[in-house]
Scaffold this motif. Sequence first.
Motif, PDB file in Angstrom:
ATOM      1  N   THR A  87       0.853  -1.185   0.000  1.00 13.52           N
ATOM      2  CA  THR A  87       0.000   0.000   0.000  1.00 13.52           C
ATOM      3  C   THR A  87       0.890   1.235   0.000  1.00 13.52           C
ATOM      4  N   ILE A  88       0.567   2.175  -0.888  1.00 16.07           N
ATOM      5  CA  ILE A  88       1.322   3.427  -0.990  1.00 16.07           C
ATOM      6  C   ILE A  88       0.497   4.566  -0.410  1.00 16.07           C
ATOM      7  N   ASN A 106      11.602   5.616   8.512  1.00 16.12           N
ATOM      8  CA  ASN A 106      10.293   5.546   9.153  1.00 16.12           C
ATOM      9  C   ASN A 106       9.193   6.199   8.304  1.00 16.12           C
ATOM     10  N   GLY A 107       9.507   6.513   7.049  1.00 18.31           N
ATOM     11  CA  GLY A 107       8.482   7.020   6.145  1.00 18.31           C
ATOM     12  C   GLY A 107       8.346   8.526   6.083  1.00 18.31           C
ATOM     13  N   VAL A 108       9.266   9.261   6.714  1.00 19.31           N
ATOM     14  CA  VAL A 108       9.215  10.716   6.656  1.00 19.31           C
ATOM     15  C   VAL A 108       9.928  11.175   5.388  1.00 19.31           C
ATOM     16  N   PRO A 130       8.061   1.063   6.820  1.00 19.03           N
ATOM     17  CA  PRO A 130       7.902   1.032   5.367  1.00 19.03           C
ATOM     18  C   PRO A 130       8.825   0.025   4.702  1.00 19.03           C
ATOM     19  N   ILE A 131       8.422  -0.384   3.515  1.00 18.19           N
ATOM     20  CA  ILE A 131       9.314  -1.192   2.684  1.00 18.19           C
ATOM     21  C   ILE A 131      10.016  -0.315   1.647  1.00 18.19           C
ATOM     22  N   LEU A 132       9.488   0.904   1.439  1.00 17.33           N
ATOM     23  CA  LEU A 132      10.088   1.819   0.483  1.00 17.33           C
ATOM     24  C   LEU A 132       9.687   3.249   0.838  1.00 17.33           C
ATOM     25  N   THR A 133      10.653   4.153   0.801  1.00 16.33           N
ATOM     26  CA  THR A 133      10.389   5.583   0.988  1.00 16.33           C
ATOM     27  C   THR A 133      10.971   6.333  -0.196  1.00 16.33           C
ATOM     28  N   PHE A 183      15.000   5.006   0.962  1.00 23.05           N
ATOM     29  CA  PHE A 183      15.026   3.880   1.899  1.00 23.05           C
ATOM     30  C   PHE A 183      14.297   2.711   1.258  1.00 23.05           C
ATOM     31  N   ALA A 184      14.832   1.513   1.432  1.00 17.80           N
ATOM     32  CA  ALA A 184      14.167   0.301   0.933  1.00 17.80           C
ATOM     33  C   ALA A 184      14.620  -0.877   1.783  1.00 17.80           C
ATOM     34  N   ARG A 185      13.714  -1.821   1.938  1.00 17.35           N
ATOM     35  CA  ARG A 185      14.089  -3.068   2.618  1.00 17.35           C
ATOM     36  C   ARG A 185      13.329  -4.226   1.982  1.00 17.35           C
TER      37      ARG A 185
END
Length: 504
Positions: free
Chosen positions: A50-51, A203-205, A491-494, A502-504
């Motif tokens: 979900t984005i 953390n999605g910021v 998040p899995i992606l920012t 950021f990615a995991r």
Amino acid sequence: MRTIYRASRVHTLSYPHTGEWVLIDDRHVQRVGSGEPPDADRVVELPGATILPGFIDTHVHLTRTGSALANRDVEAATSAQELLVLARERADEGEGPVVLLGFDESRWKDRALPGLAELDAVTSRPLMIHRADGHMALANSAALDAAGIRSDPEGVERDATGAPTGAVTRDAVERLGRWAFSSIDDNEIQELQLRAAALGASNGVTAAHEMSMPHWFGLRDLQVFLGHRDRLPMDVVPVVATMDIPQIMDLGMSAIGGDLPLDGSIGARTAAVTTPYADSPADGVTYHTDDELEAFFHAGHTAGLQVGVHAIGDRAIDQALAAWERVYAALDSRERRHFRARRHRVEHFEMASASHVERAAMLGLAVSVQPTFDRYWGQPGGLYDTGLGWERAAPMNPFRSMIDRGIEVGAGSDTPITPFDPMLSIASCEAHHDAAQRLSRLEAIRLHTSGGARVGHQEDKKGALGPGMHADMVAYDTDPMTADHVHGLRPILTVSLGREVFAR
């Protein structure tokens, strides 16, 4: 380069409300849609994800946050003795000042702080241990002397004999901090800011308002920040805590003041309150006269700037509102419309009464709140209850009332005071100590996205996903809109300004 991000669901907080993919062109969103996506140079598949629009933190301190990452053990300390053990361990390493950051005695079973003799016994080197809120510190004799504050008439707490106790507040704690900061070189400052921004991105910021504090760090902290701002993994706007309007105009900034303190903090018993604290004869401190404040507000508004201040206690809030009301009263009807559109802002606004909320709404002020403050200190038996008594603590942080009365509200962490974590802040909105002030999941998410964008005059570019908006977004493997609990979601992606940070 045109990139498609394809997910199970996209919440736009705009129109259309949902989609299945986002098409971005470099830094901007081209469109959001459903069904078969258009051609693109690159496709990022996020099956089951979900984005959401990227989160905006309206109140951060990057350098202190970077420092706090090396002080997790200090934050976790549960007693004065444990704190002193940590200080001794740090003193055994390296040379120069020994600086610790982040203790919170309000969470200790025994809240007594170590005295000067105990601090002196730790090390002969200058030692300072900053409270989590930054408005109070503990300092040994070497630090008091090195910073030149031992004889300060205000800010250095003294016992009945007039001798320092080791506790430092007000102007003295600022001088102490500036002295310690002078030992840090520019490369280290840059690294601290980068680590802090990376934490937020993880953390999605995707965007933040940096509350630059020259009275803590001088201007060097800001200068280092401006030198590498474009390389940070999030879009950060600086707001400087100064009354020097020409300086801010020369820097090309559109806002001034930010976290400029009208008062202190409840933890340090320096927040300005109308009646003394429940456990102290003190009633806090105000740092500016009414006339100084009115002149600053008037000059800042006339210069076309958004003007902000820090106000926590009810007396400080009243001072800010009264000064703005005097400025507003001198304007004609056309000028008043422009005034309200400027959205001058107040940071914290914690002890706001119903009357304060209504007055702020009438002036068109914006408010940056810190929901996790309520989670950490707003419960019965917590810091606010202990310091103020429940009658005054219970109505604090009236988030729902502010929104219902039409105030523009955004949310910040005040990191490192509370974690750089929007999901924790959203969970705090849902679990406010007063059930009548709680927000729904959607309302809380809006507070941290479109709310923050409006507080910072960025609503035409941030806070939602749609054509022409900044490509700021965050993807989760669980839908934050429908998850039972959001605390702990990562998040899995920012993506910030089209960059995958950021990615995991």
